[in-house]
Structure formats: C-alpha cells, structure tokens
Scaffold this motif. Structure first.
Motif, PDB file in Angstrom:
ATOM      1  N   ARG A 112      13.871 -22.202  13.731  1.00 55.42           N
ATOM      2  CA  ARG A 112      12.838 -22.160  12.691  1.00 55.42           C
ATOM      3  C   ARG A 112      13.399 -21.463  11.454  1.00 55.42           C
ATOM      4  NH1 ARG A 112       7.211 -20.344  14.901  1.00 55.42           N
ATOM      5  NH2 ARG A 112       6.745 -20.934  12.778  1.00 55.42           N
ATOM      6  N   PRO A 113      14.203 -22.185  10.659  1.00 53.00           N
ATOM      7  CA  PRO A 113      14.853 -21.559   9.502  1.00 53.00           C
ATOM      8  C   PRO A 113      13.882 -20.932   8.495  1.00 53.00           C
ATOM      9  CG  PRO A 113      15.738 -23.758   9.906  1.00 53.00           C
ATOM     10  CD  PRO A 113      14.585 -23.576  10.829  1.00 53.00           C
ATOM     11  N   ASP A 114      12.631 -21.372   8.489  1.00 53.22           N
ATOM     12  CA  ASP A 114      11.644 -20.841   7.557  1.00 53.22           C
ATOM     13  C   ASP A 114      10.940 -19.582   8.073  1.00 53.22           C
ATOM     14  OD1 ASP A 114      10.488 -22.374   9.608  1.00 53.22           O
ATOM     15  OD2 ASP A 114       8.700 -22.787   8.425  1.00 53.22           O
ATOM     16  N   LEU A 115      11.223 -19.177   9.296  1.00 48.69           N
ATOM     17  CA  LEU A 115      10.554 -18.029   9.915  1.00 48.69           C
ATOM     18  C   LEU A 115      10.897 -16.750   9.154  1.00 48.69           C
ATOM     19  CD1 LEU A 115       8.776 -17.396  12.459  1.00 48.69           C
ATOM     20  CD2 LEU A 115      10.900 -16.698  13.560  1.00 48.69           C
ATOM     21  N   THR A 116       9.877 -15.953   8.828  1.00 45.80           N
ATOM     22  CA  THR A 116      10.099 -14.722   8.063  1.00 45.80           C
ATOM     23  C   THR A 116       9.839 -13.455   8.869  1.00 45.80           C
ATOM     24  OG1 THR A 116       7.846 -14.767   7.204  1.00 45.80           O
ATOM     25  CG2 THR A 116       9.571 -15.850   5.872  1.00 45.80           C
ATOM     26  N   GLU A 117       9.204 -13.587  10.045  1.00 46.05           N
ATOM     27  CA  GLU A 117       8.935 -12.404  10.848  1.00 46.05           C
ATOM     28  C   GLU A 117       8.823 -12.771  12.320  1.00 46.05           C
ATOM     29  OE1 GLU A 117       5.338 -10.930   9.123  1.00 46.05           O
ATOM     30  OE2 GLU A 117       4.086 -12.280  10.288  1.00 46.05           O
ATOM     31  N   LEU A 118       9.020 -11.763  13.143  1.00 44.26           N
ATOM     32  CA  LEU A 118       8.922 -11.894  14.587  1.00 44.26           C
ATOM     33  C   LEU A 118       7.853 -10.893  15.037  1.00 44.26           C
ATOM     34  CD1 LEU A 118      10.347 -13.319  16.984  1.00 44.26           C
ATOM     35  CD2 LEU A 118      11.959 -11.423  17.030  1.00 44.26           C
ATOM     36  N   THR A 119       6.973 -11.318  15.951  1.00 42.39           N
ATOM     37  CA  THR A 119       5.879 -10.452  16.391  1.00 42.39           C
ATOM     38  C   THR A 119       6.015 -10.108  17.871  1.00 42.39           C
ATOM     39  OG1 THR A 119       4.451 -12.348  16.915  1.00 42.39           O
ATOM     40  CG2 THR A 119       4.284 -11.409  14.687  1.00 42.39           C
ATOM     41  N   VAL A 120       5.281  -9.064  18.266  1.00 48.36           N
ATOM     42  CA  VAL A 120       5.244  -8.635  19.665  1.00 48.36           C
ATOM     43  C   VAL A 120       3.958  -7.844  19.877  1.00 48.36           C
ATOM     44  CG1 VAL A 120       6.461  -6.425  19.312  1.00 48.36           C
ATOM     45  CG2 VAL A 120       6.612  -7.595  21.532  1.00 48.36           C
ATOM     46  N   PHE A 121       3.459  -7.850  21.107  1.00 43.30           N
ATOM     47  CA  PHE A 121       2.360  -6.971  21.507  1.00 43.30           C
ATOM     48  C   PHE A 121       2.993  -5.886  22.372  1.00 43.30           C
ATOM     49  CE2 PHE A 121      -0.559 -10.910  21.371  1.00 43.30           C
ATOM     50  CZ  PHE A 121      -0.744 -10.761  20.010  1.00 43.30           C
ATOM     51  N   ALA A 122       3.219  -4.714  21.787  1.00 47.23           N
ATOM     52  CA  ALA A 122       3.979  -3.651  22.443  1.00 47.23           C
ATOM     53  C   ALA A 122       3.096  -2.813  23.363  1.00 47.23           C
ATOM     54  CB  ALA A 122       4.616  -2.745  21.396  1.00 47.23           C
ATOM     55  N   ALA A 123       3.559  -2.636  24.598  1.00 48.36           N
ATOM     56  CA  ALA A 123       2.897  -1.728  25.531  1.00 48.36           C
ATOM     57  C   ALA A 123       2.970  -0.315  24.950  1.00 48.36           C
ATOM     58  CB  ALA A 123       3.576  -1.787  26.897  1.00 48.36           C
ATOM     59  N   PRO A 124       2.007   0.553  25.289  1.00 46.12           N
ATOM     60  CA  PRO A 124       1.976   1.887  24.682  1.00 46.12           C
ATOM     61  C   PRO A 124       3.299   2.652  24.724  1.00 46.12           C
ATOM     62  CG  PRO A 124      -0.037   1.515  25.898  1.00 46.12           C
ATOM     63  CD  PRO A 124       0.874   0.344  26.201  1.00 46.12           C
ATOM     64  N   ARG A 125       3.979   2.623  25.842  1.00 42.90           N
ATOM     65  CA  ARG A 125       5.222   3.384  25.949  1.00 42.90           C
ATOM     66  C   ARG A 125       6.428   2.669  25.346  1.00 42.90           C
ATOM     67  NH1 ARG A 125       4.562   6.194  31.915  1.00 42.90           N
ATOM     68  NH2 ARG A 125       2.729   7.427  31.377  1.00 42.90           N
TER      69      ARG A 125
END
Length: 157
Positions: A112-125
C-alpha cells in the motif's frame, strides 16, 4: 544470544509456535488486564486454526525464528493495522520487536504505497513499548468485550 534471529514470512507450520509465543506473552502480562470475556476472546484468537484462517482473510504475518523455533510474531490486517505483535518474554528488549516492525512497515509500503500510518490496539502493559517504537495514543484507553486497549498509531511519512 549469539547471532540474530531470522525474520521471514509466515508458513502454515508456524501457527502452533505463534500460538505458544502469544500465550506466553498473554500469561506474562495481558491476562491480569483483561476481563474474563476478553481472556476468552483472546485465547480463541490465538488458536493455531484461527491464526491459519486469518492468513487467507486479509492478514499477513512475519515471524522471528531462533534455532528453528518461533520467538516473535507480527500480524498485519490489510497492511494497515497490527493485529498481533508478540516477542517471547525471554527475548524481549533485544531489538526483535523493532526488527519485526521495520519489516512490517516495508511490507506495508510495498502493498500500500499510499499508506501514511500504521495502527494498533495496545494492551495496557504494551503501551510504553509501542511509544518506544514511535507510536502515540490516538484516544483514551477503552474496554470492548472485556479487552482493555489504547488505540495507537505511528506515522509512516
């Protein structure tokens, strides 16, 4: 550890090893933060057959391997969201996570050459580890279906 772990793309025989690593991390730091229904959902998510099924349903996975054993994993959904990111507890803080993330960003850029960010749902620790990798919170901590997480993102450009 002498030498470096090898990073490579998922193979079907990796699913049990990925499950083992995810379970070790879950027991080490995630279980105490989740409600019972969140624990049940997580444990179902990391079953080898669930891992294998996701590979043909929009997920791509990179593994870190040491002496023919999976010691780390990063799973991407749609080349834009980290859906699983674990390093065996005894191998943490040695740069394996950063190497997995760097490889994932490269894969995302190719797919995805147009992708500008990567996301995640981070566990508390895991929030501080993600901050150390350049992520920032994208809202407050939430609980959905017993799973506690902080939405986070990292800019790719």
């Amino acid at each position: 550890m002498a030498g470096e772990p090898r990073l490579r793309i998922y193979r079907p025989e990796d699913a049990p090893g990925i499950c083992r690593v995810a379970l070790a991390c879950f027991e080490d730091s995630i279980r105490p933060c989740y409600e019972p229904d969140g624990c049940q959902a997580f444990l179902a998510y990391i079953l080898p057959e669930a891992i294998a099924a996701r590979q043909s349903d929009g997920c791509s996975t990179i593994v870190a391997e040491w002496e023919h054993e999976v010691i780390g994993v990063l799973e991407l959904r749609d080349f834009s969201h980290i859906s699983m990111f674990f390093v065996e507890p005894e191998f943490q803080c040695g740069g394996i996570g950063r190497r997995l993330l760097t490889r994932a960003v490269t894969l995302c850029g190719k797919a995805r050459p147009d992708l500008t960010e990567l996301t995640v749902f981070a566990a508390p620790r895991a929030v501080e580890a993600y901050r150390h990798l350049g992520f920032s919170a994208d809202g407050p901590e939430r609980v959905e279906s017993g799973v506690r997480f902080t939405p986070m993102r990292v800019k790719l450009r």
